[in-house]
Design a protein around this motif. Structure first.
Motif, PDB file in Angstrom:
ATOM      1  N   VAL A  40       0.795  -1.040   0.171  1.00 54.88           N
ATOM      2  CA  VAL A  40       0.233   0.197  -0.079  1.00 54.88           C
ATOM      3  C   VAL A  40       1.005   1.128  -0.023  1.00 54.88           C
ATOM      4  CG1 VAL A  40      -1.917  -0.673   1.132  1.00 54.88           C
ATOM      5  CG2 VAL A  40       0.111  -0.210   2.510  1.00 54.88           C
ATOM      6  N   SER A  41      -0.049   2.355  -0.726  1.00 58.37           N
ATOM      7  CA  SER A  41       0.328   3.753  -0.773  1.00 58.37           C
ATOM      8  C   SER A  41       0.175   4.202   0.399  1.00 58.37           C
ATOM      9  CB  SER A  41       0.267   4.705  -1.258  1.00 58.37           C
ATOM     10  OG  SER A  41       0.680   3.776  -3.122  1.00 58.37           O
ATOM     11  N   ALA A  42       1.074   5.510   1.183  1.00 62.90           N
ATOM     12  CA  ALA A  42       0.706   6.343   2.216  1.00 62.90           C
ATOM     13  C   ALA A  42      -1.327   6.569   1.368  1.00 62.90           C
ATOM     14  CB  ALA A  42       1.182   7.668   2.079  1.00 62.90           C
ATOM     15  N   ARG A  43      -2.390   7.308   2.133  1.00 62.69           N
ATOM     16  CA  ARG A  43      -3.314   8.166   1.910  1.00 62.69           C
ATOM     17  C   ARG A  43      -3.263   9.480   1.386  1.00 62.69           C
ATOM     18  NH1 ARG A  43      -6.618  10.060   4.972  1.00 62.69           N
ATOM     19  NH2 ARG A  43      -4.360  10.595   7.172  1.00 62.69           N
ATOM     20  N   VAL A  46      -1.258  12.788   1.565  1.00 58.87           N
ATOM     21  CA  VAL A  46      -0.812  12.618   3.108  1.00 58.87           C
ATOM     22  C   VAL A  46       0.612  12.979   2.442  1.00 58.87           C
ATOM     23  CG1 VAL A  46       0.898  11.291   5.048  1.00 58.87           C
ATOM     24  CG2 VAL A  46      -1.719  11.197   4.466  1.00 58.87           C
ATOM     25  N   THR A  47       1.382  12.106   1.655  1.00 62.07           N
ATOM     26  CA  THR A  47       2.808  12.730   0.736  1.00 62.07           C
ATOM     27  C   THR A  47       3.335  13.604   1.174  1.00 62.07           C
ATOM     28  OG1 THR A  47       3.156  10.576   0.287  1.00 62.07           O
ATOM     29  CG2 THR A  47       4.833  11.919  -0.499  1.00 62.07           C
ATOM     30  N   ASN A  48       2.404  14.192  -0.094  1.00 60.40           N
ATOM     31  CA  ASN A  48       2.367  15.673  -0.657  1.00 60.40           C
ATOM     32  C   ASN A  48       2.028  16.951   0.608  1.00 60.40           C
ATOM     33  OD1 ASN A  48       2.292  15.821  -3.307  1.00 60.40           O
ATOM     34  ND2 ASN A  48       0.668  15.361  -3.654  1.00 60.40           N
ATOM     35  N   GLY A  73       4.348   8.014   5.915  1.00 62.53           N
ATOM     36  CA  GLY A  73       3.161   7.731   5.033  1.00 62.53           C
ATOM     37  C   GLY A  73       2.410   5.985   5.221  1.00 62.53           C
ATOM     38  N   GLU A  74       3.417   6.015   4.224  1.00 67.52           N
ATOM     39  CA  GLU A  74       2.957   4.240   4.688  1.00 67.52           C
ATOM     40  C   GLU A  74       2.994   3.289   5.449  1.00 67.52           C
ATOM     41  OE1 GLU A  74       3.684   6.299   2.306  1.00 67.52           O
ATOM     42  OE2 GLU A  74       3.188   5.505   0.226  1.00 67.52           O
ATOM     43  N   GLN A  75       3.623   4.220   6.371  1.00 64.70           N
ATOM     44  CA  GLN A  75       3.408   3.312   7.760  1.00 64.70           C
ATOM     45  C   GLN A  75       2.065   3.766   8.511  1.00 64.70           C
ATOM     46  OE1 GLN A  75       6.729   3.030   9.602  1.00 64.70           O
ATOM     47  NE2 GLN A  75       7.964   3.563   8.555  1.00 64.70           N
ATOM     48  N   GLY A 135       4.472   0.388   0.810  1.00 65.83           N
ATOM     49  CA  GLY A 135       5.659   1.124  -0.308  1.00 65.83           C
ATOM     50  C   GLY A 135       6.244   1.811  -0.161  1.00 65.83           C
ATOM     51  N   PHE A 136       6.733   1.913  -1.246  1.00 67.04           N
ATOM     52  CA  PHE A 136       8.111   3.030  -1.597  1.00 67.04           C
ATOM     53  C   PHE A 136       9.172   3.255  -0.745  1.00 67.04           C
ATOM     54  CE2 PHE A 136       7.806   7.264  -0.232  1.00 67.04           C
ATOM     55  CZ  PHE A 136       8.196   8.146  -0.917  1.00 67.04           C
ATOM     56  N   GLN A 137       9.362   1.626   0.310  1.00 69.16           N
ATOM     57  CA  GLN A 137      10.230   2.482   1.248  1.00 69.16           C
ATOM     58  C   GLN A 137      11.475   0.798   1.573  1.00 69.16           C
ATOM     59  OE1 GLN A 137       8.568   1.627   5.823  1.00 69.16           O
ATOM     60  NE2 GLN A 137       7.396   3.300   4.910  1.00 69.16           N
ATOM     61  N   GLY A 149      11.997   7.891  -4.607  1.00 68.19           N
ATOM     62  CA  GLY A 149      10.919   8.562  -6.065  1.00 68.19           C
ATOM     63  C   GLY A 149       9.719   8.945  -6.158  1.00 68.19           C
ATOM     64  N   ARG A 150       8.885   9.313  -6.507  1.00 66.12           N
ATOM     65  CA  ARG A 150       6.607   9.074  -5.598  1.00 66.12           C
ATOM     66  C   ARG A 150       7.042   8.365  -7.185  1.00 66.12           C
ATOM     67  NH1 ARG A 150       4.834  14.420  -3.938  1.00 66.12           N
ATOM     68  NH2 ARG A 150       3.537  12.778  -4.118  1.00 66.12           N
ATOM     69  N   GLY A 151       5.748   8.256  -6.443  1.00 66.08           N
ATOM     70  CA  GLY A 151       4.886   7.092  -6.918  1.00 66.08           C
ATOM     71  C   GLY A 151       5.543   5.539  -6.962  1.00 66.08           C
ATOM     72  N   GLY A 152       6.784   5.352  -6.300  1.00 65.41           N
ATOM     73  CA  GLY A 152       7.918   4.693  -5.990  1.00 65.41           C
ATOM     74  C   GLY A 152       6.989   2.972  -5.052  1.00 65.41           C
ATOM     75  N   SER A 153       5.439   3.500  -4.636  1.00 58.26           N
ATOM     76  CA  SER A 153       5.296   2.193  -4.631  1.00 58.26           C
ATOM     77  C   SER A 153       4.746   0.941  -5.514  1.00 58.26           C
ATOM     78  CB  SER A 153       3.419   2.876  -3.496  1.00 58.26           C
ATOM     79  OG  SER A 153       4.329   3.033  -2.209  1.00 58.26           O
ATOM     80  N   ASP A 154       4.566   1.656  -6.549  1.00 59.63           N
ATOM     81  CA  ASP A 154       4.354   0.886  -7.435  1.00 59.63           C
ATOM     82  C   ASP A 154       5.815  -0.350  -7.606  1.00 59.63           C
ATOM     83  OD1 ASP A 154       2.238   1.384  -8.712  1.00 59.63           O
ATOM     84  OD2 ASP A 154       3.384   3.112  -9.665  1.00 59.63           O
ATOM     85  N   LEU A 155       6.822   0.396  -7.612  1.00 53.45           N
ATOM     86  CA  LEU A 155       8.303  -0.623  -8.028  1.00 53.45           C
ATOM     87  C   LEU A 155       8.551  -1.480  -6.987  1.00 53.45           C
ATOM     88  CD1 LEU A 155      10.818  -0.781  -8.728  1.00 53.45           C
ATOM     89  CD2 LEU A 155      11.935   0.974  -7.162  1.00 53.45           C
TER      90      LEU A 155
HETATM   91  N1  ASP Z   1       3.811   8.034  -1.126  1.00 53.92           N
HETATM   92  C1  ASP Z   1       4.853   8.217  -2.745  1.00 53.92           C
HETATM   93  C2  ASP Z   1       3.642   9.162  -3.200  1.00 53.92           C
HETATM   94  O1  ASP Z   1       3.132   9.615  -2.568  1.00 53.92           O
HETATM   95  C3  ASP Z   1       4.225   6.838  -2.747  1.00 53.92           C
HETATM   96  C4  ASP Z   1       2.923   6.336  -3.445  1.00 53.92           C
HETATM   97  O2  ASP Z   1       2.296   6.292  -3.685  1.00 53.92           O
HETATM   98  O3  ASP Z   1       3.719   5.525  -4.253  1.00 53.92           O
HETATM   99  O4  ASP Z   1       4.998   9.324  -4.141  1.00 53.92           O
END
Ligand code: ASP
Ligand code: ADP
Ligand code: MG
Length: 240
Positions: A40-43, A46-48, A73-75, A135-137, A149-155
């Motif tokens: 999962v990602s942050a809600r 939240v990251t922004n 955020g992810e935690q 995700g993301f960490q 990096g942003r969007g890193g939960s996909d990775l």
């Molecule tokens: N929370 C991170 C972001 O907003 C990672 C993700 O959502 O994939 O970039």
């Protein structure tokens, strides 16, 4: 019995109602007799919000401290989702990136995955538990938390699916799949039923944020097939 990796992005876990919807979907997959690892990602937002808090302090935040900050955020999400699953009678346990054995280089805020052990995932799955991974960490050799990096939960999702040799990797998001263009901007964009890694990489690197570019590159390198689909309905998505 198959092993599913299911990733849910920020809008899919935006609030408690959304987290409950995600938990019901995970529960359905378990009921079908499958093992599930959730990433999962942050809600949403939240990251922004965390980024803007740091920006209100300094123009050049220490990258190590940014990773300590953004990884929270992810935690939050893993704990909330694990509790929601438990409350629905689904045994579940959360795992941070470090605890899941995601080792990275020390390049804070843009870390690369060096090794992914999976920690005790197979044991937990064997005990009938859903494993909920942040995700993301990951964690550097120095024991420091790092982010991708942003969007890193996909990775994270692609790497977890590859390392655990999952039978199925599903990326649940707020659109029904990958389109010829951003469906929120181009109303007559078409949903693509299937794409090659190369085609997906081209779309991602030309700015389509539906999949992080690095995640697609990793999927191509390690041959991890995945599906992008909606977390709000059950329509088939796009197979990459
Ligand atoms: N929370 C991170 C972001 O907003 C990672 C993700 O959502 O994939 O970039
Ligand atoms: P998540 O929070 O689930 O990771 P993202 O916001 O990162 O989701 O990515 C999904 C968004 O990507 C969609 O809401 C959509 O506006 C955008 N997008 C851009 N290009 C495309 C495309 N070609 N196909 C589908 N979605 C796209
Ligand atoms: Mg995303």
């Amino acid at each position: 019995m198959s092993l599913y990796v299911q990733k849910f992005g920020g809008t899919s876990v935006a609030d408690i109602d959304c987290i409950k919807r995600v938990a019901r979907r995970v529960k359905r997959t378990c009921r079908q007799g499958h093992q599930v690892v959730v990433v999962v990602s942050a809600r949403a937002g939240v990251t922004n919000d965390l980024v803007s808090r740091a920006a209100a302090i300094t123009k050049n935040p220490d990258p190590r401290e940014m990773d300590v900050l953004l990884s929270t955020g992810e935690q939050e999400t893993i704990a909330l989702l694990a509790m929601t699953l438990q409350s629905m009678g689904v045994p579940a346990v959360s795992r941070t990136g470090p605890r899941f054995g995601i080792r990275t280089d020390a390049n804070h805020t843009q870390a690369r995955i060096a090794e992914l052990g999976g920690g005790d995932a197979h044991k937990l799955l064997g005990e009938g538990k859903v494993v909920v991974v942040a995700g993301f960490q990951g964690m550097s050799d120095l024991g420091e938390i790092t982010t991708f990096g942003r969007g890193g939960s996909d990775l994270s999702a692609i790497a977890v699916a590859g390392a655990l040799k999952a039978d199925c990797c599903q990326i649940f998001t707020d659109v029904e799949g990958v389109y010829t263009a951003d469906p929120r901007i181009v109303p007559d964009a078409r949903k693509l039923p299937e794409l090659s890694y190369e085609e997906m990489l081209e779309l991602a690197s030309s700015g389509s944020k539906v999949m992080q570019t690095r995640a697609v590159g990793f999927a191509q390198k390690h041959d991890v097939a995945f599906e992008v689909r909606s977390s709000f309905n059950s329509k088939p998505g796009t197979i990459v």
